[in-house]
Structures are given as structure tokens and as C-alpha cells.
Design a protein around this motif. Sequence first.
Motif, PDB file in Angstrom:
ATOM      1  N   UNK A  39       0.833  -1.158  -0.006  1.00  0.00           N
ATOM      2  CA  UNK A  39       0.018  -0.106  -0.070  1.00  0.00           C
ATOM      3  C   UNK A  39       0.987   1.254   0.109  1.00  0.00           C
ATOM      4  N   UNK A  40       1.870   1.282   0.661  1.00  0.00           N
ATOM      5  CA  UNK A  40       2.951   2.450   0.867  1.00  0.00           C
ATOM      6  C   UNK A  40       3.540   2.734  -0.365  1.00  0.00           C
ATOM      7  N   UNK A  98      -8.769   0.356  -0.666  1.00  0.00           N
ATOM      8  CA  UNK A  98      -7.980  -0.341   0.060  1.00  0.00           C
ATOM      9  C   UNK A  98      -6.496  -0.069   0.487  1.00  0.00           C
ATOM     10  N   UNK A  99      -6.005   0.299  -0.713  1.00  0.00           N
ATOM     11  CA  UNK A  99      -4.335   0.594  -0.456  1.00  0.00           C
ATOM     12  C   UNK A  99      -4.260   1.764   0.225  1.00  0.00           C
ATOM     13  N   UNK A 100      -5.218   2.842  -0.010  1.00  0.00           N
ATOM     14  CA  UNK A 100      -4.820   4.108   0.642  1.00  0.00           C
ATOM     15  C   UNK A 100      -5.273   4.007   2.315  1.00  0.00           C
ATOM     16  N   UNK A 104       0.301   3.628   5.544  1.00  0.00           N
ATOM     17  CA  UNK A 104       0.997   4.204   6.457  1.00  0.00           C
ATOM     18  C   UNK A 104       1.550   5.656   6.260  1.00  0.00           C
ATOM     19  N   UNK A 105       1.568   5.805   4.718  1.00  0.00           N
ATOM     20  CA  UNK A 105       2.118   7.221   4.151  1.00  0.00           C
ATOM     21  C   UNK A 105       0.778   7.748   3.657  1.00  0.00           C
ATOM     22  N   UNK A 132       9.964   1.403   7.726  1.00  0.00           N
ATOM     23  CA  UNK A 132       8.946   0.355   7.506  1.00  0.00           C
ATOM     24  C   UNK A 132       9.597  -0.907   7.056  1.00  0.00           C
ATOM     25  N   UNK A 133      10.431  -0.713   5.907  1.00  0.00           N
ATOM     26  CA  UNK A 133      10.834  -1.954   5.438  1.00  0.00           C
ATOM     27  C   UNK A 133      12.131  -2.455   6.265  1.00  0.00           C
TER      28      UNK A 133
END
Length: 182
Positions: A39-40, A98-100, A104-105, A132-133
Amino acid sequence: MSTQEERIRQKKGDVEENALRIDTDRAEQIIDALNTDLANSYVLYHQLKKHHWNVEGAEFLELHRFLEEAYETVEEGADEIAERAQALGGVPVAGPSAQEERATVTFEGEDVYDVRLSLRNDLEIYGDIIESLRDHIELSDNLGDFATSEMLREILVEVEEDAHHIEHYLEDDTLVLEEATH
């Protein structure tokens, strides 16, 4: 009336057994992290694409090309992440809403900003994705999924490299002379 409900092979959020022999409890945690990364990635992808379309100024061509390469790199990483989530028995987060919701960004919005502010906004997202990664590499390692952590490391190298390039673009030194104000 639609019969789509009858044809669903796997519902989002469900985790099935996988051929990779990572138990579903561990796979579920990793898939959750991967879906956040996915998503990010798409938030960043769309923002870079927007900046590619709207960049102007003396460094237009170089930045236009860089931004294109950057969003292509993000998209390649996103594809790897989605395929890994699926291989682990999960369902990759796919739809824009859903991605939005999952990300978390935050996308900077539809307005067009000057090049420096646009790049600073990109660099902020890159930084959040880098953190995050790193967290998800550690999670994957701790859960014994070394292939996912290796994949995320490779993506991290690319993300860090592009962030570093943006950092260079934002330096004060430039060949373009600003007009003196009197």
C-alpha cells in the motif's frame, strides 16, 4: 443478480497454507507487513507519477526522467511484494481505496507544488517506507522467513538509492542561476 460471491476462491484477509512451509500464523504476520509495504509503495508510486507529469523548470528533463525511473522502480518492488504475499498464502491488497486505507504514508493531494516542495514530500514518504521496510525485514527474519527478508532487503537498497538521489536534487548547489532581486 451477480454470482461473484459464489466464485470467490479466497477472501481478502484469509491466509491459506502455502507450499513454502511457513505456518499460517507466521505467514499471516508477514503478509500483513507486506500488504502495508504494498500500500505504501502505491501511494509513493502515484505521487512520483504526479510529479513526473507536473515537473517544470530548468532541470525539467533530468527530473522528468529520474521520476519516471523512480516510479518504475517502486512499481517493480510492489509487484514483488504482492507476489510474495500471494506465495505465502495471502491476498495482496489491490484496490486503490483499500491501499489508501492500509497505507501508513499519505499522498500529498491533488494540488501541484513547486519542484522543491514536491521532492521534499517524496523524500518524506521515502523515509517512512525505509523505516517500515527495515522493521519488516527484522520481522521476517525473526519469523524464519529469510526469503521475504532478502527480497525486502533488495527493495530497500533501491528505495534508499532513489531517496539519496532526491536528497542530492534538494541540495542548494545548482548550475541554474537565480535572477538577482534588486
